[in-house]
Design an enzyme around this catalytic site. Structure first.
Site, PDB file in Angstrom:
ATOM      1  N   SER A 136      -8.995  -4.930   5.616  1.00  0.00           N
ATOM      2  CA  SER A 136      -7.679  -4.368   6.075  1.00  0.00           C
ATOM      3  C   SER A 136      -7.782  -3.173   6.993  1.00  0.00           C
ATOM      4  O   SER A 136      -8.783  -2.458   6.611  1.00  0.00           O
ATOM      5  CB  SER A 136      -6.899  -4.094   4.994  1.00  0.00           C
ATOM      6  OG  SER A 136      -5.742  -3.192   5.417  1.00  0.00           O
ATOM      7  N   TYR A 161      -5.511   0.323  -3.542  1.00  0.00           N
ATOM      8  CA  TYR A 161      -5.443  -0.857  -2.988  1.00  0.00           C
ATOM      9  C   TYR A 161      -6.352  -0.962  -1.748  1.00  0.00           C
ATOM     10  O   TYR A 161      -7.391  -1.688  -1.807  1.00  0.00           O
ATOM     11  CB  TYR A 161      -4.241  -1.359  -2.441  1.00  0.00           C
ATOM     12  CG  TYR A 161      -4.382  -2.581  -1.190  1.00  0.00           C
ATOM     13  CD1 TYR A 161      -4.104  -2.137  -0.056  1.00  0.00           C
ATOM     14  CD2 TYR A 161      -4.801  -3.716  -1.568  1.00  0.00           C
ATOM     15  CE1 TYR A 161      -4.470  -3.093   1.122  1.00  0.00           C
ATOM     16  CE2 TYR A 161      -5.092  -4.807  -0.794  1.00  0.00           C
ATOM     17  CZ  TYR A 161      -4.950  -4.456   0.712  1.00  0.00           C
ATOM     18  OH  TYR A 161      -5.034  -5.353   1.627  1.00  0.00           O
ATOM     19  N   LYS A 165     -10.467  -2.256  -1.022  1.00  0.00           N
ATOM     20  CA  LYS A 165     -11.097  -2.985   0.249  1.00  0.00           C
ATOM     21  C   LYS A 165     -12.186  -2.251   0.965  1.00  0.00           C
ATOM     22  O   LYS A 165     -13.380  -2.799   1.387  1.00  0.00           O
ATOM     23  CB  LYS A 165     -10.067  -3.009   1.238  1.00  0.00           C
ATOM     24  CG  LYS A 165      -8.808  -4.121   0.813  1.00  0.00           C
ATOM     25  CD  LYS A 165      -9.290  -5.686   1.042  1.00  0.00           C
ATOM     26  CE  LYS A 165      -8.336  -6.576   0.696  1.00  0.00           C
ATOM     27  NZ  LYS A 165      -8.730  -7.834   0.600  1.00  0.00           N
TER      28      LYS A 165
END
Ligand code: WQD
Length: 360
Positions: A136, A161, A165
């Site tokens: 992302s 989050y 990643k």
């Protein structure tokens, strides 16, 4: 068409928004697909099958081999992975609500990190070292310059989050340095929106959302009275946040292009932005949505959302040059396709709604 002698692709999180759209493109390219999902984020119908994947089969007229499997259940993962020869893995499965990740960090680290480690260990044991990882743009944190290139520093991230990643990307760096067999592409998505033009699959609108497009369409449907626009005082063209919205079908074809690149050349680890290169503000997206759909989206400007950045959009040259991929679909098509999905599936994949709330 498929690449060389690669035939079977293993897709984790296959019942999810991006996973299901990617499987459509894989099947239509001639690949066989083995998909797993743990259904924390999608719907199982009475026949025990995934609602989303049944619609994928309806769109393509092809079958998906599907297993209900959680990446945290390593034994089950080994069992389903070893049933057939897997040529390449596409790893989507993760939980991704930024706000929620700040409230339950351990759950996010366990699910996203341990899940990825289990997958990599099972792949290695099976002698499969080909991987496309769903990353992302959030790994870039607050951009130092725009458009953002793949060599922009990563790691200065404001949410759990995004850190999962980033940590997984770092882990992929380390394993490819330690073991030369690994051949990995990490795709950094910008803002995925839209839905398959059939209107049969899309982002399930019934979940508690933070993302913009589902909120816009819920207001347009009358499920919410107005859209809260987080921040009208950013240093941008109209004061609202700017993002690089990419049609989910373009995102899916980017994965098929990545498979071919891995087959053609042993890359070890390469990272690519998947975006359009165009920055669109919140207000511009709202106005385009209203123009394209004829629906009205009343809004109110609120304070900035904590952790938000003012502007982010991709430099897309590397994916164009090395993957031969470029996003083609416009913001108008994103809005039109999302609205077709949302207006024909007001409760997502849930066929019925009890007392106004979607069935669990
Ligand atoms: C977009 C813009 C908000 C909701 C997300 C994920 C991230 C990554 C990319 C997967 C911002 C504004 C939003 C609302 C608003 N996805 N907004 N009102 O935060 O850019 O990132 O997509 O990897 O992980 O979090 O997306 O859709 O939440 O916000 O004004 O009700 O819309 O402030 O400017 P974001 P978003």
């Amino acid at each position: 068409m498929t690449t060389g002698d690669w035939k079977t692709i293993f897709v984790t999180g296959g019942a999810g928004y991006i996973g299901s759209h990617c499987i459509v493109e894989l099947l239509e390219s001639g690949y066989n697909v083995v998909a797993i999902d743990n259904f924390t984020n999608s719907v199982i119908e009475e026949d025990g099958k995934s609602a989303a994947l049944k619609r994928v089969e309806k769109i393509t007229g092809k079958k998906v081999t599907f297993h209900n499997c959680d990446l945290l259940d390593k034994e089950r993962l080994e069992e389903v992975f070893s049933k057939q020869k897997i040529d390449c893995v596409i790893h989507f499965a993760a939980i991704k609500a930024v706000g929620e990740s700040m409230q339950i960090p351990l759950h996010y680290y366990r699910n996203n990190m341990i899940g990825a480690i289990n997958l990599l260990e099972v792949m290695k044991a099976a002698g499969c070292f080909q991987l496309v990882f769903s990353s992302s743009c959030v790994v870039y944190g607050e951009p130092k310059s725009l458009p953002i290139t793949e060599d922009h520093p990563t790691g200065n991230i404001t949410n759990v989050y995004g850190r999962t990643k980033y940590f997984i990307e770092e882990m992929l760096n380390d394993i490819t340095a330690a073991e030369k067999n690994w051949n990995i592409i990490s795709l950094r998505y910008f803002n995925p929106v839209g839905a398959h033009p059939s209107g049969l699959i899309g982002e399930d609108p019934t979940k508690k959302y933070t993302n913009l497009m589902p909120y816009i369409s819920q207001v347009a449907m009358g499920f919410k009275p107005e859209l809260s626009i987080f921040g009208g005082d950013y240093p941008t063209k109209d004061g609202t946040g700017i993002r690089d919205y990419i049609h989910v079908v373009d995102l899916a074809t980017g994965h098929v292009a990545a498979l071919s690149a891995l087959y053609r050349k042993h890359l070890r680890l390469r990272v690519y932005n998947l975006g359009t290169g165009k920055g669109v503000s919140v207000l511009e997206l709202v106005r385009t949505f209203e123009k394209v759909t004829g629906a009205s989206v009343p809004y109110v400007i609120k304070n900035r959302r904590e952790g938000d950045i003012s502007a982010m959009y991709a430099d897309t040259r590397l994916a164009e040059e090395e993957l031969g991929w470029k996003a083609k679909l416009t913001v108008e098509q994103m809005c039109r396709d999302f609205w077709r999905w949302q207006s024909t599936n007001p409760h997502g994949y849930r066929s019925s709604v009890k007392n106004g709330n979607s069935e669990k």
